[in-house]
Motif scaffolding. Structure first.
Motif, short mmCIF file in Angstrom:
data_model
loop_
_atom_site.label_atom_id
_atom_site.label_comp_id
_atom_site.label_asym_id
_atom_site.label_seq_id
_atom_site.Cartn_x
_atom_site.Cartn_y
_atom_site.Cartn_z
N ALA A 1 -36.01 51.20 17.08
CA ALA A 1 -35.62 52.60 17.22
C ALA A 1 -36.84 53.48 17.42
CB ALA A 1 -34.83 53.06 16.00
N ALA A 2 -37.92 53.16 16.69
CA ALA A 2 -39.14 53.95 16.82
C ALA A 2 -39.71 53.84 18.24
CB ALA A 2 -40.18 53.50 15.80
N LEU A 3 -39.69 52.61 18.78
CA LEU A 3 -40.20 52.42 20.14
C LEU A 3 -39.34 53.21 21.13
CD1 LEU A 3 -41.10 48.61 20.16
CD2 LEU A 3 -42.63 50.56 19.85
N ILE A 4 -38.02 53.14 20.95
CA ILE A 4 -37.14 53.91 21.83
C ILE A 4 -37.40 55.41 21.66
CG2 ILE A 4 -34.73 54.46 22.35
CD1 ILE A 4 -34.07 51.58 21.49
N GLY A 5 -37.65 55.79 20.39
CA GLY A 5 -37.96 57.19 20.12
C GLY A 5 -39.17 57.65 20.90
N MET A 6 -40.18 56.78 21.00
CA MET A 6 -41.35 57.15 21.79
C MET A 6 -40.99 57.27 23.27
SD MET A 6 -44.63 55.38 20.05
CE MET A 6 -43.91 53.91 19.37
N GLY A 7 -40.03 56.42 23.68
CA GLY A 7 -39.53 56.55 25.05
C GLY A 7 -38.90 57.91 25.28
N VAL A 8 -38.15 58.38 24.27
CA VAL A 8 -37.53 59.70 24.40
C VAL A 8 -38.61 60.77 24.54
CG1 VAL A 8 -36.15 61.44 23.23
CG2 VAL A 8 -35.47 59.04 23.11
N VAL A 9 -39.62 60.69 23.67
CA VAL A 9 -40.73 61.65 23.74
C VAL A 9 -41.35 61.65 25.15
CG1 VAL A 9 -43.03 62.20 22.89
CG2 VAL A 9 -41.24 61.52 21.29
N LEU A 10 -41.60 60.45 25.64
CA LEU A 10 -42.20 60.29 26.96
C LEU A 10 -41.31 60.89 28.05
CD1 LEU A 10 -44.77 58.93 27.87
CD2 LEU A 10 -43.48 56.83 28.25
N PHE A 11 -40.01 60.60 27.92
CA PHE A 11 -39.04 61.11 28.89
C PHE A 11 -39.06 62.64 28.91
CE2 PHE A 11 -34.61 62.55 29.68
CZ PHE A 11 -34.49 62.11 30.99
N VAL A 12 -39.00 63.22 27.72
CA VAL A 12 -38.96 64.69 27.65
C VAL A 12 -40.24 65.28 28.24
CG1 VAL A 12 -38.93 66.65 26.08
CG2 VAL A 12 -37.38 64.72 25.71
N ILE A 13 -41.38 64.70 27.85
CA ILE A 13 -42.66 65.24 28.36
C ILE A 13 -42.70 65.15 29.88
CG2 ILE A 13 -45.15 64.91 28.47
CD1 ILE A 13 -45.10 63.91 25.63
N THR A 14 -42.39 63.97 30.43
CA THR A 14 -42.54 63.82 31.89
C THR A 14 -41.54 64.68 32.65
OG1 THR A 14 -41.23 61.81 31.72
CG2 THR A 14 -43.60 61.53 31.94
N VAL A 15 -40.32 64.81 32.11
CA VAL A 15 -39.35 65.68 32.79
C VAL A 15 -39.85 67.11 32.81
CG1 VAL A 15 -37.07 66.72 32.59
CG2 VAL A 15 -37.31 64.24 32.44
N LEU A 16 -40.35 67.58 31.65
CA LEU A 16 -40.86 68.95 31.60
C LEU A 16 -42.02 69.14 32.57
CD1 LEU A 16 -40.73 69.91 27.81
CD2 LEU A 16 -39.24 70.64 29.69
N VAL A 17 -42.94 68.19 32.53
CA VAL A 17 -44.11 68.30 33.41
C VAL A 17 -43.67 68.35 34.87
CG1 VAL A 17 -46.05 66.96 34.31
CG2 VAL A 17 -45.81 67.27 31.87
N ASN A 18 -42.71 67.49 35.21
CA ASN A 18 -42.23 67.48 36.61
C ASN A 18 -41.57 68.79 36.99
OD1 ASN A 18 -42.22 65.03 38.53
ND2 ASN A 18 -42.25 64.19 36.47
N LEU A 19 -40.74 69.31 36.09
CA LEU A 19 -40.06 70.58 36.39
C LEU A 19 -41.08 71.70 36.58
CD1 LEU A 19 -36.91 70.45 34.10
CD2 LEU A 19 -37.00 70.41 36.59
N VAL A 20 -42.06 71.74 35.67
CA VAL A 20 -43.09 72.78 35.78
C VAL A 20 -43.82 72.65 37.12
CG1 VAL A 20 -45.30 73.57 34.87
CG2 VAL A 20 -43.41 73.08 33.31
N ALA A 21 -44.18 71.41 37.46
CA ALA A 21 -44.92 71.20 38.71
C ALA A 21 -44.11 71.68 39.91
CB ALA A 21 -45.27 69.72 38.87
N ARG A 22 -42.83 71.29 39.97
CA ARG A 22 -41.99 71.72 41.10
C ARG A 22 -41.90 73.24 41.14
NH1 ARG A 22 -41.30 66.87 43.65
NH2 ARG A 22 -41.45 65.38 41.98
#
Lengths: 328, 303, 283
Positions: free
Chosen positions: A292-313
């Protein structure tokens, strides 16, 4: 039945319309797939990772996923700060190295190179983008990391005594697997993406602005500085953010060369860890809350990259709109 | 206007020295320096490319042989010999299945964006989200498939890996195909509509064929990228040592094997990694080159 | 294209506006001798011979595609920026061959400035626009004075003096064009090339630019491309009439038909083709 003829006509028409509807429905659902997948990613992963989310997950840098020696009272601790730190440091190095290189190449391609050379170079840069990241990882761990040790040692010998820089360039690991190596490998991998967006941005600079600079007797560099760069600032920032997003999510190459030590240190020549790297490394050994912790880090990664991508666009689009306003 | 003749002369010296050497040294140096920096930037990017290709080729070629491509993977990393047969099989099966899932979905989605949605709110949302999805790290996609599929069917399998790779390919195909559909001139659609063809008929029989080379080219690039993806395969496919040509049950790919063997301290494992890397590079390059050929050979005449 | 009655003359167009300067007396600043301009293998303009005289306005007129802009752009080597462009023949500036191997186009453009068809201020403040040319040329002293001088020279100072920090793009089209002129004269060139500078402007803005050209002619030598014949008649001292003709192989080339004092060209052209064009019988 006297109306048969008429109704047949009608049916045929209807069937045609049905086909149109059906096709439209197919296409819309295909489009919807994107939205559904993104939503599912968030929902299913958050649900699965939920048991791992705690205060220490976000604030602690201690990572003791299993009872380490199998006998103690040691309770597992899932603090992810060290991985977040590694991801940020490595991405920062990658961006710092890759941006000047990419902007340089993009300027070379749009403002300097003759057309024939241009196509050849674009092909080569595309080739760079085509190399799978795991191949960069293999090359990084077996060739680059050992080769960089003497270089790191030399830098450490020269700069180690300087107050602030000294802590950045400390004693290198003998394996060469470190934040720095991971950052450099990542830099190579994000050069093509930043280059290609920067090229598009530079290509949209209106010719009239360049001509105006030329007509005043500007040299090529003065023309670039006066006409090209001011126009492209926003777009290039967007390109850089996109590159950053790519760097943060890159997994395999980093996992291989970062050295797999859970620690937070200013020394860039030390080994560390990154969010995606820990996931693939420890996946096989994990169960229960650990998973669950590893998946949780995946969630963190997902949120960060989505935000970064949205900001960039957003940044790129705003820059585009401003450009169009200026051209009108 | 009669005063014009008495105006003072312009300030520029006559005759002017027009030679390059008359340009102030500082400006000449800055110009030359900036140009060399651009060239240097290019060199900095191309040197690693050259080195990667050199190392993969020279170390891989020593390992690779027909046997290497078909033999089973030794189940102990330190054992010498063996091959990458299962990984080659897995790469083909998994990537193929991923493509089979992602291509129709992606092309249909792009048709929606370009032929139906155009600039409406839904289409714009899907477009933005496709771009965002392109940026989702592959490891996250692997976790997602693990959580939503592997945990449900309780089995790691090649099919799970194909699902993950398909999800990664989908947005790439949507966006590149849409780009190609946009190049199809509107006159073609109107000509077809004027003959009484329905919208779907027009799309399938006129628009798609006109854009097909561009779409295929984009698809090939997406396949090339997917074949090299590692993290999702490591997370959801499990591993095997003997070839598994079906989508059921655990599987492995070249990329996953490179990752596993690269981290091993044993020379035998590292050699297998180099061999697998060369094999993977060749596959990826074949698709990349094919994509380029197709797009340049059959390109729609732009304008 | 405006159609005109056949009895059209300069005096009917502009009563009392015949250029004041005695036109033949001025010395030539630039000479074109048998100049042809090629794009790749295509000869866009062939065999042009004419002179540009000091402190006077020379107009290049003719139908579209006749190569007048091409000739203009060869005068400060802007054509160098087009891939495959090449100049044959000789263009001299104070007797120096502009296309000699040791001549740097950047130096040429510094002395022979250019104003374009569409106003193209940089996306910077009014002040920065004018200062740009000075800065790249390493001039740093009295920047404010120089900017003010240039803006006054371009008859724009009174309109913008309170808002030098606002964007050049916020000005009206005519003001933008005068800003571009200010930008060009800030570096004190000898010659200013104008490529249809009024074609994107309304009549009032056009009038202002034409007045400005008269004023500038005292200090600068001006070459203007225009396809507005009245404008050429109003502002220029000399006129070169170009046209496009098919050669033996059926390929179109631009050609200089006639070059003379503006008064002569518009009242008593030597060539039938000039007369036809002037009087609107062209084509």
């Amino acid at each position: 039945m006297t109306v048969l003829d008429k109704s047949a006509q009608l049916t045929r028409k209807d069937r045609g319309r049905h086909a149109d509807r059906l096709f439209w429905a197919l296409c819309v659902s295909a489009g919807f797939a994107v939205l559904v997948i993104l939503a599912l990613i968030l929902v299913t992963m958050v649900k699965q990772a939920y048991p791992a989310f705690s205060a220490e997950f976000f604030t602690s840098s201690t990572w003791i996923p299993n009872d380490p020696d199998g006998d103690g009272p040691a309770k597992p601790v899932y603090g992810t700060l060290a991985f977040l730190y590694g991801t940020l440091v490595v991405s920062a190095i990658a961006v710092i190295v890759a941006v000047p290189v990419s902007v340089g190449i993009a300027l070379f391609l749009t403002e300097l190179a003759p057309r024939r050379i241009r196509t050849a170079i674009v092909t080569l840069i595309d080739l760079l983008a085509a190399v799978p990241s795991v191949v960069f990882g293999l090359w990084g761990i077996l060739v680059v990391a050992p080769a960089m040790v003497p270089v790191y040692q030399w830098i450490h010998d020269v700069l180690g005594g300087v107050p602030l820089l000294g802590s950045l360039f400390g004693e290198p690991r003998s394996s060469g697997r470190s934040f720095m190596t991971a950052g450099l490998i990542l830099a190579i991998m994000i050069v093509p993406i930043i280059t290609s967006i920067a090229r598009e941005v530079f290509a949209t600079v209106p010719d009239s602005d360049k001509q105006a600079a030329w007509a005043l007797g500007a040299t090529r560099w003065e023309m670039i500085k006066g006409a090209v760069l001011p126009h492209s600032f926003g777009g290039v920032v967007g390109a850089v953010i996109l590159g950053l997003g790519r760097a943060m999510g890159e997994t395999i190459a980093v996992a291989l060369v970062i050295g797999s030590s859970v620690q937070i240190t200013a020394n860039l020549f030390e080994s560390g860890y990154a969010l995606p790297a820990i996931i693939v490394d420890q996946w096989g050994e994990s169960t229960g809350v650990f998973t669950a912790a590893l998946i949780g880090m995946g969630v963190v990664l997902f949120v960060i990259t989505v935000l970064v991508n949205l900001v960039a666009r957003f940044v790129v689009r705003r820059a585009e709109i401003r450009m169009r306003g200026a051209a009108a | 206007m009669t005063t014009t003749a008495t105006r003072p002369a312009a300030a520029a010296p006559v005759p002017a020295d027009l030679r390059r050497s008359a340009l102030p040294l500082r400006r000449r140096l800055t110009d030359g320096f900036s140009k060399s920096l651009m060239g240097l930037a290019l060199l900095i990017a191309l040197i690693p490319l050259g080195l990667v290709i050199y190392h993969v080729t020279s170390r891989g070629i020593a390992v690779i042989s027909w046997d290497f491509l078909i033999e089973d993977i030794p189940n102990s990393a330190r054992r010498i010999g063996g091959g990458m047969g299962p990984a080659v099989a897995g790469t083909l099966v998994i990537t193929g299945a991923a493509a089979a899932m992602a291509i129709p979905l992606g092309v249909l989605g792009s048709i929606y964006l370009n032929e139906y949605g155009k600039q409406n709110a839904l289409a714009r949302l899907i477009r933005t989200m496709s771009d965002v999805m392109t940026g989702v790290p592959s490891v996250v996609m692997g976790l997602f498939i693990y959580v939503s599929y592997v945990l449900v069917v309780k089995e790691q399998s090649g099919f799970a890996a194909a699902l993950a790779l398909g999800c990664l390919m989908l947005p790439v195909i949507i966006r590149s195909s849409e780009e190609m559909l946009r190049l199809v001139p509107d006159e073609l659609r109107q000509a077809s509509a004027a003959l009484g063809a329905r919208r779907w008929k027009t799309t399938v029989s006129v628009v798609l064929p006109a854009a097909i080379s561009g779409i295929v080219s984009g698809v090939m690039l997406a396949i090339a990228r997917a074949a090299g993806e590692t993290a999702p395969v490591v997370l959801v496919a499990g591993t095997v040592f003997a070839s598994n040509w079906s989508l059921e049950g655990a599987n492995t790919t070249l990329a996953a094997q490179i990752f596993k063997n690269a981290g091993e301290p044993f020379p035998a494992a590292q050699e297998r990694a180099w061999g697998a890397a060369l094999t993977l590079m060749v596959i990826v390059l074949l698709f990349t080159v094919a994509s380029r050929l197709i797009s340049s050979r059959f390109a729609i005449k732009e304008r | 294209m405006t159609t005109m009655s056949s009895d059209f003359t300069l005096s009917t167009l502009l009563p009392g506006a015949v250029p004041a300067m005695p036109v033949a007396s001025a010395t030539p600043v630039m000479q074109l001798e048998n100049v042809s301009v090629f794009y790749g293998n295509y000869e866009a303009v062939r065999g042009t011979t004419m002179a540009v005289r000091e402190h006077q306005i020379t107009a290049l007129i003719g139908p579209s595609g006749c190569g007048k802009s091409t000739v203009l752009r060869s005068l400060n080597r802007m054509n160098d920026l087009v891939a495959g462009a090449r100049v044959a023949g000789k263009i001299t500036f104070h007797g120096q061959d502009l296309y000699a191997p040791d001549v740097d186009p950047i130096q040429v453009r510094r002395r022979i400035g250019m104003v374009f068809q569409k106003p193209n201020p940089f996306p910077k403040s009014i002040y920065e626009n004018v200062a740009y040319g000075l800065k790249i040329n390493g001039i740093k002293d009295n920047m404010d004075d120089r900017v003010e001088q240039a803006l006054r020279g371009a008859a724009l100072w009174d309109e913008v003096k309170g808002k030098l920090k606002t964007s050049g793009l916020a000005l009206s089209g005519g003001q933008q064009q005068r800003l571009c002129i200010a930008r060009a004269i800030a570096v004190k060139p000898e010659v200013i090339l104008m490529d249809e500078p009024c074609s994107a402007l309304d009549p009032i803005a056009t009038g202002k630019i034409e007045d400005l050209m008269h004023d500038l002619a005292g200090t600068y030598t001006i070459v203007i491309v225009t396809h507005n014949m009245q404008q050429a008649a109003r502002v220029s001292h000399h006129t070169a009439f170009f046209t496009a003709e098919l050669d033996e192989a059926g390929v179109r080339h631009g050609r200089l038909v006639e070059f003379n004092d503006t008064g002569r060209i518009f009242t008593n052209p030597a060539d039938k083709r000039t007369e036809d064009y002037i009087t609107g019988r062209f084509g």
